[in-house]
Design a protein around this motif. Structure first.
Motif, PDB file in Angstrom:
ATOM      1  N   LEU A  69       1.183  18.808 -15.741  1.00  0.00           N
ATOM      2  CA  LEU A  69       2.041  17.903 -15.121  1.00  0.00           C
ATOM      3  C   LEU A  69       2.332  17.877 -13.571  1.00  0.00           C
ATOM      4  O   LEU A  69       1.930  16.910 -12.690  1.00  0.00           O
ATOM      5  CB  LEU A  69       3.589  17.874 -15.803  1.00  0.00           C
ATOM      6  N   SER A  70       2.325  19.162 -13.076  1.00  0.00           N
ATOM      7  CA  SER A  70       2.689  19.349 -11.647  1.00  0.00           C
ATOM      8  C   SER A  70       1.400  18.914 -10.783  1.00  0.00           C
ATOM      9  O   SER A  70       1.332  18.619  -9.679  1.00  0.00           O
ATOM     10  CB  SER A  70       3.280  20.806 -11.245  1.00  0.00           C
ATOM     11  N   ASN A  71       0.248  19.105 -11.345  1.00  0.00           N
ATOM     12  CA  ASN A  71      -1.059  18.853 -10.698  1.00  0.00           C
ATOM     13  C   ASN A  71      -1.647  17.694 -10.970  1.00  0.00           C
ATOM     14  O   ASN A  71      -2.674  17.045 -10.270  1.00  0.00           O
ATOM     15  CB  ASN A  71      -1.939  20.001 -10.724  1.00  0.00           C
ATOM     16  N   GLY A  72      -1.139  16.885 -12.153  1.00  0.00           N
ATOM     17  CA  GLY A  72      -1.797  15.698 -12.591  1.00  0.00           C
ATOM     18  C   GLY A  72      -1.090  14.590 -12.149  1.00  0.00           C
ATOM     19  O   GLY A  72      -0.502  14.625 -11.138  1.00  0.00           O
ATOM     20  N   ASP A  78       1.136  20.052  -5.932  1.00  0.00           N
ATOM     21  CA  ASP A  78       2.362  19.335  -6.402  1.00  0.00           C
ATOM     22  C   ASP A  78       2.477  17.654  -6.048  1.00  0.00           C
ATOM     23  O   ASP A  78       3.278  17.695  -4.972  1.00  0.00           O
ATOM     24  CB  ASP A  78       3.736  20.155  -6.037  1.00  0.00           C
ATOM     25  N   LEU A  79       1.773  16.966  -6.758  1.00  0.00           N
ATOM     26  CA  LEU A  79       1.828  15.658  -5.783  1.00  0.00           C
ATOM     27  C   LEU A  79       2.831  14.672  -6.591  1.00  0.00           C
ATOM     28  O   LEU A  79       2.740  13.976  -7.731  1.00  0.00           O
ATOM     29  CB  LEU A  79       0.456  14.970  -6.454  1.00  0.00           C
ATOM     30  N   ASP A  80       3.845  14.751  -5.785  1.00  0.00           N
ATOM     31  CA  ASP A  80       5.349  14.053  -6.137  1.00  0.00           C
ATOM     32  C   ASP A  80       5.944  13.143  -5.203  1.00  0.00           C
ATOM     33  O   ASP A  80       6.920  12.786  -5.498  1.00  0.00           O
ATOM     34  CB  ASP A  80       6.376  14.940  -6.688  1.00  0.00           C
ATOM     35  N   ASP A  81       5.274  12.942  -4.102  1.00  0.00           N
ATOM     36  CA  ASP A  81       6.039  12.248  -2.827  1.00  0.00           C
ATOM     37  C   ASP A  81       4.982  11.244  -2.320  1.00  0.00           C
ATOM     38  O   ASP A  81       3.851  11.420  -2.210  1.00  0.00           O
ATOM     39  CB  ASP A  81       6.553  12.913  -1.750  1.00  0.00           C
ATOM     40  N   ALA A  82       5.424   9.982  -2.204  1.00  0.00           N
ATOM     41  CA  ALA A  82       4.525   8.942  -1.149  1.00  0.00           C
ATOM     42  C   ALA A  82       5.475   8.019  -0.450  1.00  0.00           C
ATOM     43  O   ALA A  82       6.769   8.138  -0.640  1.00  0.00           O
ATOM     44  CB  ALA A  82       3.717   8.109  -2.440  1.00  0.00           C
ATOM     45  N   ILE A 121       0.915  -1.405  -0.136  1.00  0.00           N
ATOM     46  CA  ILE A 121      -0.174   0.047   0.065  1.00  0.00           C
ATOM     47  C   ILE A 121       0.774   1.457  -0.091  1.00  0.00           C
ATOM     48  O   ILE A 121       1.559   1.285   0.985  1.00  0.00           O
ATOM     49  CB  ILE A 121      -0.936  -0.007   1.180  1.00  0.00           C
ATOM     50  N   ILE A 122       0.797   2.052  -1.134  1.00  0.00           N
ATOM     51  CA  ILE A 122       1.701   3.117  -1.275  1.00  0.00           C
ATOM     52  C   ILE A 122       0.811   4.333  -1.275  1.00  0.00           C
ATOM     53  O   ILE A 122      -0.215   4.360  -1.921  1.00  0.00           O
ATOM     54  CB  ILE A 122       2.695   3.080  -2.651  1.00  0.00           C
ATOM     55  N   PHE A 123       0.993   5.243  -0.447  1.00  0.00           N
ATOM     56  CA  PHE A 123       0.084   6.485  -0.309  1.00  0.00           C
ATOM     57  C   PHE A 123       0.960   7.829  -0.318  1.00  0.00           C
ATOM     58  O   PHE A 123       1.991   7.960   0.230  1.00  0.00           O
ATOM     59  CB  PHE A 123      -0.618   6.334   1.000  1.00  0.00           C
ATOM     60  N   THR A 124       0.122   8.648  -0.861  1.00  0.00           N
ATOM     61  CA  THR A 124       0.636  10.215  -1.012  1.00  0.00           C
ATOM     62  C   THR A 124       0.848  10.701   0.584  1.00  0.00           C
ATOM     63  O   THR A 124       0.009  10.386   1.216  1.00  0.00           O
ATOM     64  CB  THR A 124      -0.021  10.945  -1.767  1.00  0.00           C
ATOM     65  N   GLY A 150       9.502   2.733   2.876  1.00  0.00           N
ATOM     66  CA  GLY A 150       9.783   3.065   1.589  1.00  0.00           C
ATOM     67  C   GLY A 150       9.213   4.503   1.145  1.00  0.00           C
ATOM     68  O   GLY A 150       8.382   4.955   1.429  1.00  0.00           O
ATOM     69  N   VAL A 151      10.234   5.111   0.464  1.00  0.00           N
ATOM     70  CA  VAL A 151      10.265   6.442   0.172  1.00  0.00           C
ATOM     71  C   VAL A 151      10.117   6.479  -1.379  1.00  0.00           C
ATOM     72  O   VAL A 151      10.702   6.152  -2.092  1.00  0.00           O
ATOM     73  CB  VAL A 151      11.207   7.365   0.502  1.00  0.00           C
ATOM     74  N   HIS A 152       9.049   6.984  -2.165  1.00  0.00           N
ATOM     75  CA  HIS A 152       8.649   6.959  -3.427  1.00  0.00           C
ATOM     76  C   HIS A 152       8.437   8.338  -3.978  1.00  0.00           C
ATOM     77  O   HIS A 152       7.650   9.151  -3.631  1.00  0.00           O
ATOM     78  CB  HIS A 152       7.241   6.378  -3.708  1.00  0.00           C
ATOM     79  N   ILE A 153       9.456   8.875  -4.984  1.00  0.00           N
ATOM     80  CA  ILE A 153       9.513   9.985  -5.546  1.00  0.00           C
ATOM     81  C   ILE A 153       9.028  10.069  -6.869  1.00  0.00           C
ATOM     82  O   ILE A 153       9.564   9.106  -7.551  1.00  0.00           O
ATOM     83  CB  ILE A 153      10.769  10.603  -5.346  1.00  0.00           C
ATOM     84  N   ALA A 154       8.407  10.926  -7.483  1.00  0.00           N
ATOM     85  CA  ALA A 154       7.824  11.065  -9.100  1.00  0.00           C
ATOM     86  C   ALA A 154       9.195  11.025  -9.670  1.00  0.00           C
ATOM     87  O   ALA A 154       9.948  11.741  -9.559  1.00  0.00           O
ATOM     88  CB  ALA A 154       6.874  12.294  -9.221  1.00  0.00           C
ATOM     89  N   ASP A 155       9.063  10.329 -10.899  1.00  0.00           N
ATOM     90  CA  ASP A 155      10.062  10.287 -11.979  1.00  0.00           C
ATOM     91  C   ASP A 155      10.017  11.357 -12.790  1.00  0.00           C
ATOM     92  O   ASP A 155       9.424  11.122 -13.974  1.00  0.00           O
ATOM     93  CB  ASP A 155      10.467   8.866 -12.363  1.00  0.00           C
ATOM     94  N   VAL A 156      10.408  12.572 -12.794  1.00  0.00           N
ATOM     95  CA  VAL A 156      10.027  13.532 -13.668  1.00  0.00           C
ATOM     96  C   VAL A 156      10.703  13.429 -14.809  1.00  0.00           C
ATOM     97  O   VAL A 156      10.251  14.021 -15.954  1.00  0.00           O
ATOM     98  CB  VAL A 156      10.579  15.098 -13.071  1.00  0.00           C
TER      99      VAL A 156
END
Length: 228
Positions: free
Chosen positions: A225-228, A166-170, A155-158, A184-190
């Motif tokens: 991109l930043s909000n999507g 700016d939804l880029d970390d979970a 289960i990965i959550f923001t 686990g730290v999950h970062i958006a792959d820009v």
């Protein structure tokens, strides 16, 4: 004015506490640094005159490093309490003058201060047509699994709030043996969206980061991109 390059003549002297000090006198300004100034419009009356008709509108800089006030040459519709940006007029007058080019509104409002900060720091707030088109294209391309590790059993959550822009970390949490937990730290792959030497890449290089206020953000990438 703060930032100018100047020639000076100087000498050293000793204080009454026998401390050696250096004192300089400006002989020439060789390069002007600051072209504009941002501050608040105020009514000013000279110390030798209290007559109402001798009042004049002046600009008091926000920047505490600028230790002077500026006479406003084109007051127009501005009034006391407005936050404005003005061009500094360098001339031989006893008083330094300025010409207003932008009125942000009442200096005690958030919006006026937001706009003044963006203008002072020359922060870009708009994207070009080419940058927006490139963002729209990459936002519409389905994501592939290449180079990714699927974690269907986790289960990965923001960690961004409901109102975040700016939804880029979970993060994820997994219980391990012995009562331990794995974070686990999950970062958006820009890099999936921003291709090297593309329009977006150049836009990001100019900006460097998103700018966050208390309830406003100036995004580094277009909103698709930043909000999507």
């Amino acid at each position: 004015i703060d930032g100018d390059t100047v020639d000076i003549v100087y000498h050293t002297f000793k204080t009454r506490f026998d401390e050696e000090k250096t004192e300089g006198r400006v002989t020439k300004i060789t390069a002007y640094y600051r072209k504009t100034v941002i501050g608040t419009v105020e009514n000013y009356v000279g110390i030798h005159s209290r007559k109402k008709q001798n009042r004049r509108l002046v600009l008091v800089p926000d920047n505490s490093k600028i230790q002077m006030i500026f006479d406003i040459t084109n007051p127009g519709g501005v009034k006391e309490g407005d936050k404005v940006e003005a061009v500094i007029k360098r001339n031989s007058c006893a008083r330094i003058e300025c010409e207003i080019i932008k009125n942000f509104g009442n200096t005690y409002t958030k919006s006026a201060n937001y706009e003044a900060i963006l203008s002072e720091l020359e922060i870009e707030t708009e994207f070009s047509k080419e940058e927006l088109c490139e963002a729209e294209f990459f936002a519409s391309v389905p994501l592939s699994d290449e180079g990714r590790v699927r974690r269907d059993n986790e289960i990965i959550f923001t960690i961004d709030g409901e109102s975040a822009k700016d939804l880029d970390d979970a993060i994820s949490l997994k219980r391990l043996k012995g009562g331990k937990w794995q974070l686990g730290v999950h970062i958006a792959d820009v890099s999936s969206y921003v291709k090297e030497r593309g329009h977006l890449d150049r836009a990001v290089m100019r900006r460097g980061t998103s700018i966050y206020f208390t309830d406003k953000v100036v995004p580094m990438l277009p909103k698709v991109l930043s909000n999507g």
